[in-house]
Design a protein around this motif. Structure first.
Motif, PDB file in Angstrom:
ATOM      1  N   UNK A  51      20.059   0.511  18.343  1.00  0.00           N
ATOM      2  CA  UNK A  51      19.562   0.908  17.004  1.00  0.00           C
ATOM      3  C   UNK A  51      18.524  -0.037  16.617  1.00  0.00           C
ATOM      4  N   UNK A  52      17.592   0.561  16.430  1.00  0.00           N
ATOM      5  CA  UNK A  52      16.320  -0.065  16.152  1.00  0.00           C
ATOM      6  C   UNK A  52      15.490   0.052  15.013  1.00  0.00           C
ATOM      7  N   UNK A  53      14.968  -0.942  14.426  1.00  0.00           N
ATOM      8  CA  UNK A  53      14.214  -0.625  13.082  1.00  0.00           C
ATOM      9  C   UNK A  53      12.659  -1.301  13.464  1.00  0.00           C
ATOM     10  N   UNK A  54      11.677  -0.551  13.837  1.00  0.00           N
ATOM     11  CA  UNK A  54      10.517  -1.236  14.171  1.00  0.00           C
ATOM     12  C   UNK A  54       9.439  -0.722  13.800  1.00  0.00           C
ATOM     13  N   UNK A  55       8.456  -1.010  13.428  1.00  0.00           N
ATOM     14  CA  UNK A  55       7.112  -0.623  12.783  1.00  0.00           C
ATOM     15  C   UNK A  55       5.811  -0.954  13.607  1.00  0.00           C
ATOM     16  N   UNK A  56       5.078  -0.065  13.869  1.00  0.00           N
ATOM     17  CA  UNK A  56       3.876  -0.303  14.718  1.00  0.00           C
ATOM     18  C   UNK A  56       3.002  -1.399  13.726  1.00  0.00           C
ATOM     19  N   UNK A  57       2.377  -2.317  14.608  1.00  0.00           N
ATOM     20  CA  UNK A  57       1.335  -2.947  13.610  1.00  0.00           C
ATOM     21  C   UNK A  57       0.023  -2.300  13.147  1.00  0.00           C
ATOM     22  N   UNK A  58      -0.366  -1.327  13.852  1.00  0.00           N
ATOM     23  CA  UNK A  58      -1.439  -0.337  13.473  1.00  0.00           C
ATOM     24  C   UNK A  58      -1.220   0.938  13.914  1.00  0.00           C
ATOM     25  N   UNK A  59      -1.739   1.874  13.113  1.00  0.00           N
ATOM     26  CA  UNK A  59      -1.643   3.482  13.175  1.00  0.00           C
ATOM     27  C   UNK A  59      -2.764   3.993  14.253  1.00  0.00           C
ATOM     28  N   UNK A  60      -3.961   3.082  14.064  1.00  0.00           N
ATOM     29  CA  UNK A  60      -5.099   3.545  14.673  1.00  0.00           C
ATOM     30  C   UNK A  60      -5.749   2.709  15.433  1.00  0.00           C
ATOM     31  N   UNK A  61      -6.195   2.799  16.638  1.00  0.00           N
ATOM     32  CA  UNK A  61      -7.238   2.225  17.612  1.00  0.00           C
ATOM     33  C   UNK A  61      -8.483   3.266  17.954  1.00  0.00           C
ATOM     34  N   UNK A  62      -9.605   3.106  17.200  1.00  0.00           N
ATOM     35  CA  UNK A  62     -10.723   3.837  17.568  1.00  0.00           C
ATOM     36  C   UNK A  62     -10.342   5.135  17.215  1.00  0.00           C
ATOM     37  N   UNK A  63     -10.083   6.033  18.379  1.00  0.00           N
ATOM     38  CA  UNK A  63     -10.207   7.641  18.202  1.00  0.00           C
ATOM     39  C   UNK A  63      -8.582   7.925  18.584  1.00  0.00           C
ATOM     40  N   UNK A  64      -7.901   7.123  18.719  1.00  0.00           N
ATOM     41  CA  UNK A  64      -6.479   7.096  19.029  1.00  0.00           C
ATOM     42  C   UNK A  64      -5.392   6.885  17.717  1.00  0.00           C
ATOM     43  N   UNK A  65      -4.521   7.926  17.483  1.00  0.00           N
ATOM     44  CA  UNK A  65      -3.688   7.495  16.386  1.00  0.00           C
ATOM     45  C   UNK A  65      -2.335   7.637  16.811  1.00  0.00           C
ATOM     46  N   UNK A  66      -1.116   6.958  16.077  1.00  0.00           N
ATOM     47  CA  UNK A  66       0.152   7.123  16.361  1.00  0.00           C
ATOM     48  C   UNK A  66       0.651   7.935  15.304  1.00  0.00           C
ATOM     49  N   UNK A  67       1.811   8.878  15.645  1.00  0.00           N
ATOM     50  CA  UNK A  67       2.625   9.609  14.679  1.00  0.00           C
ATOM     51  C   UNK A  67       3.869   9.490  14.928  1.00  0.00           C
ATOM     52  N   UNK A  68       4.702   9.596  14.026  1.00  0.00           N
ATOM     53  CA  UNK A  68       6.269   9.835  14.166  1.00  0.00           C
ATOM     54  C   UNK A  68       6.958   8.572  14.724  1.00  0.00           C
ATOM     55  N   UNK A  69       7.914   8.761  15.589  1.00  0.00           N
ATOM     56  CA  UNK A  69       8.693   7.707  16.217  1.00  0.00           C
ATOM     57  C   UNK A  69       7.817   6.767  17.088  1.00  0.00           C
ATOM     58  N   UNK A  70       6.700   7.001  17.431  1.00  0.00           N
ATOM     59  CA  UNK A  70       5.798   6.438  18.221  1.00  0.00           C
ATOM     60  C   UNK A  70       5.199   5.323  17.104  1.00  0.00           C
ATOM     61  N   UNK A  71       5.278   5.719  15.915  1.00  0.00           N
ATOM     62  CA  UNK A  71       4.797   4.296  14.972  1.00  0.00           C
ATOM     63  C   UNK A  71       5.831   3.631  14.054  1.00  0.00           C
ATOM     64  N   UNK A  72       7.107   4.487  14.201  1.00  0.00           N
ATOM     65  CA  UNK A  72       8.220   3.702  13.645  1.00  0.00           C
ATOM     66  C   UNK A  72       9.511   4.307  14.014  1.00  0.00           C
ATOM     67  N   UNK A  73      10.501   3.501  14.275  1.00  0.00           N
ATOM     68  CA  UNK A  73      12.027   3.950  14.777  1.00  0.00           C
ATOM     69  C   UNK A  73      12.913   3.474  13.718  1.00  0.00           C
ATOM     70  N   UNK A  74      13.918   4.343  13.691  1.00  0.00           N
ATOM     71  CA  UNK A  74      14.655   3.978  12.431  1.00  0.00           C
ATOM     72  C   UNK A  74      16.201   4.229  13.033  1.00  0.00           C
ATOM     73  N   UNK A  75      17.291   3.595  12.622  1.00  0.00           N
ATOM     74  CA  UNK A  75      18.582   3.996  12.732  1.00  0.00           C
ATOM     75  C   UNK A  75      18.848   5.432  12.246  1.00  0.00           C
ATOM     76  N   UNK A  76      19.666   5.931  12.807  1.00  0.00           N
ATOM     77  CA  UNK A  76      19.831   7.398  12.511  1.00  0.00           C
ATOM     78  C   UNK A  76      20.576   7.616  10.779  1.00  0.00           C
ATOM     79  N   UNK A  77      21.032   6.520  10.544  1.00  0.00           N
ATOM     80  CA  UNK A  77      21.441   6.484   9.205  1.00  0.00           C
ATOM     81  C   UNK A  77      20.852   7.102   7.963  1.00  0.00           C
ATOM     82  N   UNK A  78      21.193   8.006   7.272  1.00  0.00           N
ATOM     83  CA  UNK A  78      20.187   8.404   6.218  1.00  0.00           C
ATOM     84  C   UNK A  78      19.422   9.653   6.693  1.00  0.00           C
TER      85      UNK A  78
END
Ligand SMILES: Cc1cc2nc3c(=O)[nH]c(=O)nc-3n(C[C@H](O)[C@H](O)[C@H](O)COP(=O)(O)OP(=O)(O)OC[C@H]3O[C@@H](n4cnc5c(N)ncnc54)[C@H](O)[C@@H]3O)c2cc1C
Length: 489
Positions: free
Chosen positions: A269-296
């Motif tokens: 069970x993790x709650x984590x958030x990427x420090x950045x969503x973009x480096x140059x021409x590369x972007x993060x989206x979805x669980x790659x950028x944030x992971x949640x516990x499944x509750x809710x």
């Protein structure tokens, strides 16, 4: 083997985020490729709750009808006491649809069915994920990205989107920190066929975290999703025999019997958030950028809405909008993920109590918006709305008297200018649709006027992703013109 393939956008990961982005780019005519390292589509239930805001997104993308046909409502949660008696609670409190919010309750649809329907829509748009294609290297310069696959193939793209899940290769390759917390213990999920329980309720036994086990009848299937603290022997314990022993121990019943296990997993069970969503021409989206516990039921929903925020921006920048438009993606979506993470962890704490799975209005994601974003122009406001708010729906009629909802007018990749007892002060242009309330959409029941707090002469500029860019008046035309030029219109 090195073949050099060029495209505009390479999407790495064909989960809910990657598929949603692919559909949005496909309907905009953007050249892209969608790769996934798996040999075939994912088959587990995982994220099974589609929240009202995501249902609105899916309506726009043309997949809501098949999703509603395939899924169903959440049953009540039945909490059993030690003596076998139980209490039932509804999962969403006071969730009643209204003219402004047509979808009030979450739809239950196991993730493998959600993904199947997204793939079907993508196929209608003449695209498909490429399976067995694992990203293993990223090189970028100012012009674009060269992605190398494990089989040696290279794909050149102007943009790369890492929608490759919680363990994201892309996030690691970019050295983006992923701070947050890992909660103690491990949880399990198993899609099973079983006897001994009715499908009318989500059955929850045990109040202590380590002794809890729940059985949710998965809409659209004859399966039950079993969730709870993982067995001591981890995944090895997720066989019918292992689960039956665990069920006897945690429920005190021997009439609940698992016959078959179709997919099962043990996870942290993790709650984590990427420090950045973009480096140059590369972007993060979805669980790659944030992971949640499944509750809710938030992770999948936040992932879909990342993709929906990013799709139109990538298309605009690839056409002619200034590149800085892409920076609004992280600026808008990262604070949302941070807030949702707080919500998921709070719900996890509550899940340890009897109050467990009640999910309030916040979980429906209808009040999330982009107030304060540079894309929310502060020209004015009405008593009910200001720039950055989600654009509410409003049912009315077309000029022939046939029912017509505002959301049907917003549907599609375009921007919309709503005029209320006003003429448009803007020159016509591709990508902007003008809808005259009172002429194109007749507001006979005054749902529009009520939801938008509109008065004669008001103009509402609505983004392609259904958020209000500005509330304006005719003399704001120069500001609106400048704004539209900045988003490539
Ligand atoms: C038990 C459980 C219950 C959950 N319940 C809910 C819920 O009720 N509601 C909710 O909203 N969310 C829920 N979630 C969370 C939800 O499943 C995730 O948030 C969602 O899957 C994220 O989608 P994604 O597209 O970002 O990533 P993923 O679904 O993880 O997809 C990532 C894809 O990337 C591919 N990939 C990875 N690395 C590479 C590589 N190097 N090259 C190519 N491809 C790669 C993977 O094969 C995968 O297909 C739940 C999760 C679990 C485990």
């Amino acid at each position: 083997m090195t073949d050099s393939l060029t495209t505009d956008v390479l999407i790495c990961g064909a989960g809910p985020a990657g598929l949603t982005l692919a559909i949005d780019l496909a309907r905009r005519g953007v050249a892209f490729r969608l790769i996934d390292k798996a040999e075939r589509p994912f088959q587990g239930s995982r994220g099974k709750g589609i929240q009202p805001r995501s249902l609105e997104v899916f309506e726009d993308l043309g997949v809501l009808a098949p999703m509603r046909a395939a899924g169903g409502p959440y049953p009540p949660v039945r909490n059993y006491g030690p003596d076998g008696t139980f209490e039932e609670t509804a999962i969403g409190e006071g969730a009643t649809p209204s003219p402004a919010e047509p979808y009030a309750a979450p739809l239950m649809l196991p993730q493998f069915l959600t993904e199947t329907i997204l793939r079907q829509r993508l196929a209608e748009l003449d695209h498909a994920p490429e399976y067995g294609a694992e990203l293993a290297g990223i090189d970028q310069d100012a012009e674009g990205v060269t992605a190398t696959l494990t089989d040696g193939r290279a794909i050149h793209a102007r943009w790369l989107v890492g929608a490759d899940g919680g363990r994201s290769f892309v996030r690691h390759a970019l050295n983006i920190d992923f701070p947050g917390k890992t909660m103690p213990g491990q949880a399990m999920v198993a899609d099973t066929r079983l006897t001994g329980l009715s499908r009318e309720a989500w059955h929850v036994f045990g109040t202590r975290e380590t002794a809890q086990v729940s059985f949710c009848p998965l809409a659209g299937t004859d399966l039950f999703q079993i969730q709870g603290h993982a067995p001591a022997d981890g995944e090895a314990g997720l066989t019918p025999e292992g689960l039956n022993a665990l069920i006897r121990e945690r429920t005190g019943r021997d009439d609940i019997v698992v016959q078959a296990v179709f997919w099962a997993s043990v996870y942290g069970l993790n709650a984590r958030l990427a420090e950045r969503y973009r480096v140059g021409r590369v972007l993060l989206a979805g669980d790659a950028a944030h992971i949640h516990p499944p509750t809710g039921g938030q992770g999948l929903n936040t992932s879909i809405q990342d993709a929906y925020n990013l799709g139109w921006k990538l298309a605009a920048v690839l056409a002619r909008a200034p590149e800085r438009l892409i920076d609004t993606y992280e600026a808008e979506r990262r604070p949302i993920a941070a807030g949702v993470l707080g919500l998921s962890t709070d719900l996890l704490a509550k899940a340890m109590t009897r109050d467990g799975m009640k999910r309030g209005r916040e979980a429906r994601q209808l009040d999330l918006g982009y107030q304060g974003s540079t894309l929310s122009m502060d020209l004015g406001r009405t008593p009910t709305l200001s720039a950055g708010d989600r654009a509410p729906d409003a049912p009315g009629h077309d000029p022939s008297g046939a029912p017509l909802r505002l959301f049907e007018c917003l549907k599609g990749p375009h921007w919309t200018l709503l005029t209320y007892e006003a003429e448009t002060p803007l020159a016509p242009r591709d990508g902007l649709m003008v809808v005259r309330i009172g002429a194109d959409l007749i507001d006979d029941a005054r749902h529009f006027r009520g939801a938008y707090g509109a008065k004669a002469g008001d103009l509402f500029l609505i983004r392609p992703d259904g958020y209000l860019a500005a509330v304006a008046r005719a003399d704001d035309a120069p500001a609106l013109e400048a704004y539209l030029a900045n988003v490539g219109l």
